[in-house]
Design a protein around this motif. Structure first.
Motif, short mmCIF file in Angstrom:
data_model
loop_
_atom_site.label_atom_id
_atom_site.label_comp_id
_atom_site.label_asym_id
_atom_site.label_seq_id
_atom_site.Cartn_x
_atom_site.Cartn_y
_atom_site.Cartn_z
N SER A 50 -10.51 82.11 45.96
CA SER A 50 -10.44 80.70 46.34
C SER A 50 -11.79 80.00 46.26
N PRO A 51 -11.81 78.79 45.69
CA PRO A 51 -13.04 77.98 45.71
C PRO A 51 -13.09 77.02 46.89
N GLU A 52 -12.05 77.04 47.75
CA GLU A 52 -11.90 75.95 48.72
C GLU A 52 -11.99 76.41 50.17
N ARG A 53 -12.80 75.69 50.95
CA ARG A 53 -12.84 75.88 52.40
C ARG A 53 -11.83 74.93 53.04
N TYR A 54 -11.00 75.49 53.92
CA TYR A 54 -10.08 74.67 54.72
C TYR A 54 -10.82 74.06 55.89
N ILE A 55 -11.34 74.91 56.77
CA ILE A 55 -12.01 74.38 57.96
C ILE A 55 -12.95 75.43 58.54
N LYS A 56 -14.09 74.94 59.02
CA LYS A 56 -15.06 75.80 59.69
C LYS A 56 -15.52 75.12 60.97
N LYS A 57 -15.70 75.93 62.01
CA LYS A 57 -16.30 75.44 63.26
C LYS A 57 -17.54 76.25 63.54
N THR A 58 -18.66 75.58 63.74
CA THR A 58 -19.89 76.25 64.12
C THR A 58 -20.52 75.45 65.26
N GLY A 59 -20.49 76.03 66.45
CA GLY A 59 -20.89 75.26 67.64
C GLY A 59 -19.89 74.13 67.86
N GLN A 60 -20.39 72.91 67.98
CA GLN A 60 -19.51 71.76 68.17
C GLN A 60 -19.17 71.06 66.85
N LYS A 61 -19.73 71.55 65.76
CA LYS A 61 -19.52 70.90 64.47
C LYS A 61 -18.32 71.50 63.75
N VAL A 62 -17.51 70.64 63.16
CA VAL A 62 -16.34 71.05 62.38
C VAL A 62 -16.50 70.52 60.96
N ILE A 63 -16.21 71.36 59.98
CA ILE A 63 -16.39 70.99 58.57
C ILE A 63 -15.11 71.30 57.81
N SER A 64 -14.65 70.35 57.00
CA SER A 64 -13.53 70.58 56.09
C SER A 64 -13.93 70.10 54.70
N GLN A 65 -13.53 70.85 53.66
CA GLN A 65 -13.98 70.53 52.30
C GLN A 65 -12.81 70.60 51.31
N PRO A 66 -11.93 69.60 51.34
CA PRO A 66 -10.76 69.63 50.46
C PRO A 66 -11.13 69.44 49.00
N ILE A 67 -10.36 70.12 48.15
CA ILE A 67 -10.48 69.99 46.70
C ILE A 67 -9.29 69.21 46.17
N LYS A 68 -9.56 68.21 45.38
CA LYS A 68 -8.53 67.52 44.60
C LYS A 68 -9.22 66.96 43.37
N GLY A 69 -8.78 67.37 42.20
CA GLY A 69 -9.39 66.97 40.95
C GLY A 69 -9.92 68.18 40.21
N THR A 70 -9.33 68.47 39.04
CA THR A 70 -9.67 69.68 38.30
C THR A 70 -9.85 69.34 36.82
N ALA A 71 -10.85 69.97 36.19
CA ALA A 71 -11.06 69.83 34.75
C ALA A 71 -11.57 71.16 34.20
N PRO A 72 -11.24 71.49 32.95
CA PRO A 72 -11.68 72.76 32.37
C PRO A 72 -13.18 72.75 32.05
N ARG A 73 -13.77 73.93 31.91
CA ARG A 73 -15.15 74.03 31.46
C ARG A 73 -15.21 73.74 29.96
N GLY A 74 -16.35 73.24 29.52
CA GLY A 74 -16.55 72.96 28.11
C GLY A 74 -16.94 74.20 27.33
N LYS A 75 -16.86 74.10 25.99
CA LYS A 75 -17.20 75.23 25.12
C LYS A 75 -18.71 75.40 24.97
N ASN A 76 -19.45 74.32 25.26
CA ASN A 76 -20.91 74.41 25.23
C ASN A 76 -21.46 73.47 26.29
N GLU A 77 -22.78 73.48 26.46
CA GLU A 77 -23.40 72.72 27.54
C GLU A 77 -23.15 71.22 27.41
N GLU A 78 -23.20 70.73 26.19
CA GLU A 78 -23.02 69.29 25.95
C GLU A 78 -21.59 68.85 26.30
#
Length: 427
Positions: free
Chosen positions: A227-255
């Motif tokens: 998985s590349p995606e974090r659902y939710i993290k709690k560290t101390g009083q801080k909560v972090i969520s990092q949803p993924i939406k939007g996908t594209a393939p890698r290119g054949k070269n750097e350009e």
């Protein structure tokens, strides 16, 4: 109480491989691997938890344990945990048979971080640290023979014509105003097959090297997750969520790769998907957040992985010091990136139109620690296996919005399925 010991490591990769191979001897296994991805919210390089005398499959028992014991728990919430939170049901076909939730209190934890193996063993097992470390070192100094994986013929649960028909039904719901967005998933599967879950995971992880990889073995059921995606993290009083939406393939070269990245950042449909889910996550976090603390730190930022580019947003909030961990999961589950918006309506329509019960797919795997913190991924890009039933499965999905073209959505699903299919069909 736990006994803590640390040992310096010489080779990170060798140590991780040795640790993972050593886990084969255990009945309960949870392996979490960041693949050396670093972000402001990273916890460790990798973590292994094994062995238990206590397995939890009930949310009330989970809450009681965390309140009384204040120790580590590893496990998962399946997608169908939603049925315990809302007036929802799941009657679709299910062959995998994963429990709705399952956590275990590990006898032994070994964390790989900052050039060391950190052993955290329950006192009753503390006298085994030296012997276990010696065994792990043997694995590190011996080349483990690679087992071949017999190629498996994968079948599709929904064929292309049926997919188009269902995608158009989702669009009808959107045009009627029932929903704005829905994540439509389909299953790929094989029956009467046997696989080596450890080797299968290694091959899958090597293809993607994602930041939230996971391997779970509980009873006769296995998860191999890249998985590349974090659902939710709690560290101390801080909560972090990092949803993924939007996908594209890698290119054949750097350009070409750079052109694709720029196009993804400007793609109105992909950005609209992401922004809708970001707004949904903001709303979910606000249920328990201190007033005015919900913030969007990153909106539609491109992250690049070995096979794809993804748009990821980062939403943070602050909660009270005494916030109950399980309650925070309940208030935000399931993750918006796997449902749609509005969440309840989208989940009802999903149940009507999808062919199989999602089970652990699009659920979450992670841990609770002794200090009230936790970190959970999104179970995507994953292979699920029931060894007793000899049934292997993976699912993929894409977001249907008013701007969706069924052909494009279908191709996105095939792109996301590529890694799992390659691992299983090419062996």
């Amino acid at each position: 109480m736990r006994k803590h010991r640390s040992f310096k490591i010489n080779s990170l990769l060798q140590s991780k491989n040795a640790l993972f191979q050593w886990s084969r001897a255990h009945q309960e296994v949870a392996w979490l691997d960041s693949n050396s991805h670093q972000d402001p919210y990273s916890s460790f390089e990798a973590c292994l938890a094994v062995g238990t005398s206590h397995i939890i499959t009930d949310v009330d028992e989970l809450q009681t344990f965390m309140k009384l014991e204040k120790d580590w728990l590893f496990g998962y919430f399946s997608y169908d945990f939603k049925n315990e939170l809302e007036e929802l049901t799941s009657n679709n076909f299910d062959t995998l048979g994963f429990p709705v939730l399952q956590f275990f209190h590990p006898n032994k934890i070994i964390i790989v971080d900052e050039g060391h193996l950190h052993f955290k063993y329950l006192d009753a097992f503390a006298n085994e640290i030296d012997a276990d470390y010696a065994e792990i070192i043997k694995y590190q100094s011996t080349d483990t023979p690679k087992k071949g994986i017999d190629p498996i013929k994968i079948r599709m649960r929904i064929h292309k014509d049926a997919y188009f028909e269902k995608a158009n039904q989702f669009l009808e719901h959107i045009h009627r105003g029932d929903i704005y967005e829905a994540n439509f998933c389909q299953e790929f599967f094989a029956e009467e097959v046997s696989i080596d879950p450890w080797e299968t995971y290694n091959k899958l992880n090597a293809i993607s090297e994602p930041p939230f990889a996971a391997f779970i073995k509980l009873d006769d059921r296995y998860l191999m997750c890249a998985s590349p995606e974090r659902y939710i993290k709690k560290t101390g009083q801080k909560v972090i969520s990092q949803p993924i939406k939007g996908t594209a393939p890698r290119g054949k070269n750097e350009e070409e790769d750079e052109r694709i990245k720029i196009a993804l950042t400007k793609d109105k449909k992909e950005r609209a998907e992401n922004i809708m889910i970001t707004d949904l996550v903001r709303n979910d976090l606000s249920k328990s957040a201190l007033k005015g603390s919900v913030q969007v730190d990153e909106l539609c930022k491109v992250y690049t992985f070995k096979q794809v580019h993804q748009l990821i947003s980062t939403i943070v909030s602050k909660v009270s010091k005494d916030k109950n961990q399980a309650q925070l999961i309940k208030e935000t589950f399931p993750m918006g990136s796997m449902t749609g918006a509005p969440k309840i309506s989208a989940m009802k329509i999903i149940e009507e139109l999808e062919e199989t019960k999602r089970g652990l797919y699009s659920g979450t795997v992670g841990y609770f620690d002794p200090h009230g913190n936790f970190d959970f991924n999104v179970v995507i890009r994953s292979i699920l296996y029931n060894a007793t039933k000899k049934y292997v499965s993976f699912s993929v999905g894409s977001a249907i919005t008013s701007k969706s073209n069924p052909e494009n959505e279908y191709q996105e699903c095939l792109l996301k399925a590529k890694a799992m299919r390659t691992v299983l069909e090419e062996g």
